[in-house]
Motif scaffolding. Structure first.
Motif, mmCIF file in Angstrom:
data_model
loop_
_atom_site.group_PDB
_atom_site.id
_atom_site.type_symbol
_atom_site.label_atom_id
_atom_site.label_comp_id
_atom_site.label_asym_id
_atom_site.label_seq_id
_atom_site.Cartn_x
_atom_site.Cartn_y
_atom_site.Cartn_z
ATOM 1 N N GLU A 86 0.827 -1.202 0.000
ATOM 2 C CA GLU A 86 0.000 0.000 0.000
ATOM 3 C C GLU A 86 0.865 1.256 0.000
ATOM 4 O O GLU A 86 0.566 2.241 -0.692
ATOM 5 C CB GLU A 86 -0.916 0.001 1.230
ATOM 6 N N ASN A 87 1.941 1.187 0.769
ATOM 7 C CA ASN A 87 2.863 2.322 0.783
ATOM 8 C C ASN A 87 3.490 2.557 -0.581
ATOM 9 O O ASN A 87 3.704 3.697 -1.006
ATOM 10 C CB ASN A 87 3.970 2.109 1.821
ATOM 11 N N ILE A 88 3.781 1.460 -1.289
ATOM 12 C CA ILE A 88 4.373 1.579 -2.622
ATOM 13 C C ILE A 88 3.410 2.287 -3.562
ATOM 14 O O ILE A 88 3.793 3.179 -4.336
ATOM 15 C CB ILE A 88 4.743 0.188 -3.170
ATOM 16 N N LEU A 89 2.146 1.909 -3.487
ATOM 17 C CA LEU A 89 1.150 2.570 -4.327
ATOM 18 C C LEU A 89 1.040 4.051 -3.993
ATOM 19 O O LEU A 89 0.920 4.907 -4.883
ATOM 20 C CB LEU A 89 -0.216 1.883 -4.150
ATOM 21 N N GLU A 90 1.092 4.358 -2.696
ATOM 22 C CA GLU A 90 1.044 5.762 -2.290
ATOM 23 C C GLU A 90 2.251 6.529 -2.808
ATOM 24 O O GLU A 90 2.135 7.670 -3.261
ATOM 25 C CB GLU A 90 0.983 5.858 -0.769
ATOM 26 N N LYS A 91 3.408 5.871 -2.758
ATOM 27 C CA LYS A 91 4.619 6.522 -3.247
ATOM 28 C C LYS A 91 4.514 6.806 -4.752
ATOM 29 O O LYS A 91 4.939 7.855 -5.223
ATOM 30 C CB LYS A 91 5.841 5.629 -2.984
ATOM 31 N N GLN B 247 1.790 7.336 -6.410
ATOM 32 C CA GLN B 247 0.882 8.456 -6.569
ATOM 33 C C GLN B 247 1.567 9.773 -6.225
ATOM 34 O O GLN B 247 1.403 10.785 -6.917
ATOM 35 C CB GLN B 247 -0.355 8.244 -5.678
ATOM 36 N N GLU B 248 2.349 9.737 -5.155
ATOM 37 C CA GLU B 248 3.068 10.943 -4.764
ATOM 38 C C GLU B 248 4.091 11.346 -5.817
ATOM 39 O O GLU B 248 4.313 12.537 -6.072
ATOM 40 C CB GLU B 248 3.766 10.718 -3.423
ATOM 41 N N LYS B 249 4.716 10.341 -6.440
ATOM 42 C CA LYS B 249 5.681 10.632 -7.488
ATOM 43 C C LYS B 249 5.002 11.316 -8.672
ATOM 44 O O LYS B 249 5.536 12.247 -9.280
ATOM 45 C CB LYS B 249 6.375 9.352 -7.948
ATOM 46 N N LEU B 250 3.791 10.836 -8.998
ATOM 47 C CA LEU B 250 3.048 11.482 -10.074
ATOM 48 C C LEU B 250 2.741 12.938 -9.731
ATOM 49 O O LEU B 250 2.867 13.839 -10.572
ATOM 50 C CB LEU B 250 1.740 10.716 -10.347
ATOM 51 N N GLU B 251 2.344 13.159 -8.475
ATOM 52 C CA GLU B 251 2.066 14.530 -8.052
ATOM 53 C C GLU B 251 3.334 15.373 -8.081
ATOM 54 O O GLU B 251 3.302 16.553 -8.455
ATOM 55 C CB GLU B 251 1.483 14.524 -6.637
ATOM 56 N N ASP B 252 4.444 14.747 -7.703
ATOM 57 C CA ASP B 252 5.720 15.452 -7.726
ATOM 58 C C ASP B 252 6.078 15.864 -9.147
ATOM 59 O O ASP B 252 6.532 16.989 -9.399
ATOM 60 C CB ASP B 252 6.796 14.547 -7.138
ATOM 61 N N ASP B 253 5.884 14.936 -10.089
ATOM 62 C CA ASP B 253 6.177 15.242 -11.492
ATOM 63 C C ASP B 253 5.296 16.378 -11.999
ATOM 64 O O ASP B 253 5.752 17.265 -12.731
ATOM 65 C CB ASP B 253 5.984 13.996 -12.353
ATOM 66 N N LYS B 254 4.017 16.352 -11.593
ATOM 67 C CA LYS B 254 3.111 17.423 -12.011
ATOM 68 C C LYS B 254 3.561 18.759 -11.451
ATOM 69 O O LYS B 254 3.508 19.786 -12.128
ATOM 70 C CB LYS B 254 1.684 17.115 -11.545
ATOM 71 N N VAL C 13 5.012 19.839 2.657
ATOM 72 C CA VAL C 13 5.440 20.578 1.470
ATOM 73 C C VAL C 13 4.906 19.884 0.223
ATOM 74 O O VAL C 13 4.155 20.476 -0.563
ATOM 75 C CB VAL C 13 6.973 20.689 1.406
ATOM 76 N N VAL C 14 5.283 18.625 0.043
ATOM 77 C CA VAL C 14 4.792 17.819 -1.072
ATOM 78 C C VAL C 14 4.952 16.347 -0.706
ATOM 79 O O VAL C 14 5.994 15.933 -0.206
ATOM 80 C CB VAL C 14 5.551 18.132 -2.384
ATOM 81 N N GLY C 15 3.895 15.566 -0.899
ATOM 82 C CA GLY C 15 3.972 14.143 -0.602
ATOM 83 C C GLY C 15 4.387 13.900 0.837
ATOM 84 O O GLY C 15 3.757 14.391 1.773
ATOM 85 N N ASN C 16 5.453 13.125 1.004
ATOM 86 C CA ASN C 16 5.947 12.839 2.358
ATOM 87 C C ASN C 16 7.143 13.707 2.733
ATOM 88 O O ASN C 16 7.914 13.380 3.629
ATOM 89 C CB ASN C 16 6.320 11.357 2.485
ATOM 90 N N ILE C 17 7.306 14.833 2.063
ATOM 91 C CA ILE C 17 8.348 15.806 2.396
ATOM 92 C C ILE C 17 7.724 16.871 3.287
ATOM 93 O O ILE C 17 6.793 17.575 2.891
ATOM 94 C CB ILE C 17 8.955 16.448 1.140
ATOM 95 N N LEU C 18 8.258 16.991 4.514
ATOM 96 C CA LEU C 18 7.650 17.843 5.530
ATOM 97 C C LEU C 18 8.699 18.728 6.200
ATOM 98 O O LEU C 18 9.875 18.358 6.294
ATOM 99 C CB LEU C 18 6.984 16.990 6.624
ATOM 100 N N PHE C 19 8.260 19.883 6.683
ATOM 101 C CA PHE C 19 9.012 20.618 7.696
ATOM 102 C C PHE C 19 8.605 20.038 9.049
ATOM 103 O O PHE C 19 7.412 19.876 9.323
ATOM 104 C CB PHE C 19 8.659 22.110 7.687
#
Length: 364
Positions: free
Chosen positions: A66-71, A73-80, A165-171
């Motif tokens: 499940e985490n892989i699928l989330e990653k 999806q997050e990668k797609l959002e990152d690319d966008k 910030v984006v996906g699993n990148i946080l302050f």
């Protein structure tokens, strides 16, 4: 109807077996490819904060998938987000947000900017020392999204004042061992602030993480770049705390009244002030002593002058006495001179008497 010969039957059987084998091989190849893809996906997963633990059950495997699928999806959002980077750059001046954030992952510094009179984000407001990591974006501009007061991270640890910030990148703050327990700081990780130490998030002191959490609105732009120049405000420093066993479980910047660093710093400040006062007292005392010694020296000089004057007077007196002696000598010499003249006159008178007697004798 003609009977099928044994030879023909054998050919048909071989053909059917061959087809079945081809189908089986095709299925095996497809299944192998799927498993291979899964392996690659697992290897390219970037954990939020810590290394992935070993899988010990099918439930853990399911969670990992499940985490892989989330990653993905997050990668797609990152690319966008990266594709829309140019558009975001154009929106900087037109943004209605008061702040703009730049993350220098090369120097591990976060700088907050506000608008100038032209509406551009050129005025540096605040600089923060941070720790980035291998999954930190190296470029692009993103927008602030969600935030959580405490958030559980992979590895069973927790972070305070987390801002997405984006996906699993946080302050967020340096991790804690227990949720809600500000005395459970991973102090060995705190000592790494200012260097690359995270898996991708931007770690900050608790004070700085709290400032972003409370002051940066959702939709604020965050730009990532790398430079050896830390920025217009420089790179703040973070103290090493591992040496202090009494206080190191707390973030030194935590404003909690129970934070032992507060008392420790106050005690040190009082000690410093006391030492400074003592030094000033010693300095004043030395100055007074020097003044007293100076006065004593002046008195000695005055006494010396008095002695010199007395000696001078004595010398003058002696000179006067000598002059008087010289005068007496002169008077004595004068008297002697007069006596000599008298003696000479007597001698002359005697000579005259002798001559007169001689003349008398001759006359006779």
């Amino acid at each position: 109807m003609k009977k099928i010969s044994e030879k023909t039957k054998n050919i048909i059987k071989c053909t059917i077996i061959g087809i079945l084998l081809l189908v089986l091989v095709y299925m095996v190849v497809n299944l192998t490819g799927k498993f291979s893809n899964r392996s690659v996906a697992v290897e390219t997963v970037n954990p939020v904060e810590f290394e992935q633990e070993e899988i010990k059950s099918i439930e853990e495997l399911n969670v990992l998938e499940e985490n892989i699928l989330e990653k993905k999806q997050e990668k797609l959002e990152d690319d966008k987000s990266k594709k829309s980077n140019d558009n975001n750059q154009k929106k900087k001046v037109n943004s209605d947000k008061p702040y703009y954030i730049k993350v220098n992952y090369g120097a591990n510094v976060v700088t907050i900017y506000s608008k100038d009179e032209n509406g551009d984000y050129t005025v540096p407001v605040k600089a923060m020392v941070c720790s980035t990591g291998r999954a930190t974006p190296t470029s692009g501009t993103y927008t602030i999204k969600g935030r959580w007061r405490w958030l559980k991270m992979i590895g069973g640890v927790y972070a305070q004042y987390t801002t997405q910030v984006v996906g699993n990148i946080l302050f967020h703050s340096v991790p804690y061992l227990r949720k809600g327990d500000s005395s459970s700081l991973e102090y060995w990780e705190y000592d790494k602030l200012g260097t690359r130490a995270s898996a991708g998030c931007i770690r900050l002191t608790m004070q700085d993480a709290s400032w972003i959490y409370n002051n940066i609105a959702s939709g604020t732009l965050v730009e990532f770049y790398s430079s050896s120049d830390p920025g217009p405000l420089g790179k703040p420093s973070a103290p090493k705390i591992s040496w202090n066993e009494e206080c190191r479980g707390w973030d030194p910047t935590d404003s909690d009244p129970n934070n032992p660093w507060r008392n420790y710093q106050n005690d040190n400040q009082e000690q410093v002030e006391t030492e400074e006062k003592n030094e000033d007292s010693v300095t004043d005392s030395n100055s007074s002593d020097n003044i007293d010694n100076g006065n004593k020296d002046d008195n000695n000089v005055d006494n010396s002058n008095i002695d010199n004057k007395e000696d001078t007077n004595v010398d003058d007196t002696n000179k006067d006495d000598n002059n008087a002696d010289d005068t007496n000598k002169d008077d004595s010499n004068a008297d002697n001179g007069d006596n000599s003249d008298n003696d000479e006159n007597k001698d002359n008178e005697e000579d005259n008497n002798i001559n007169d007697n001689s003349l008398d004798e001759n006359n006779e």
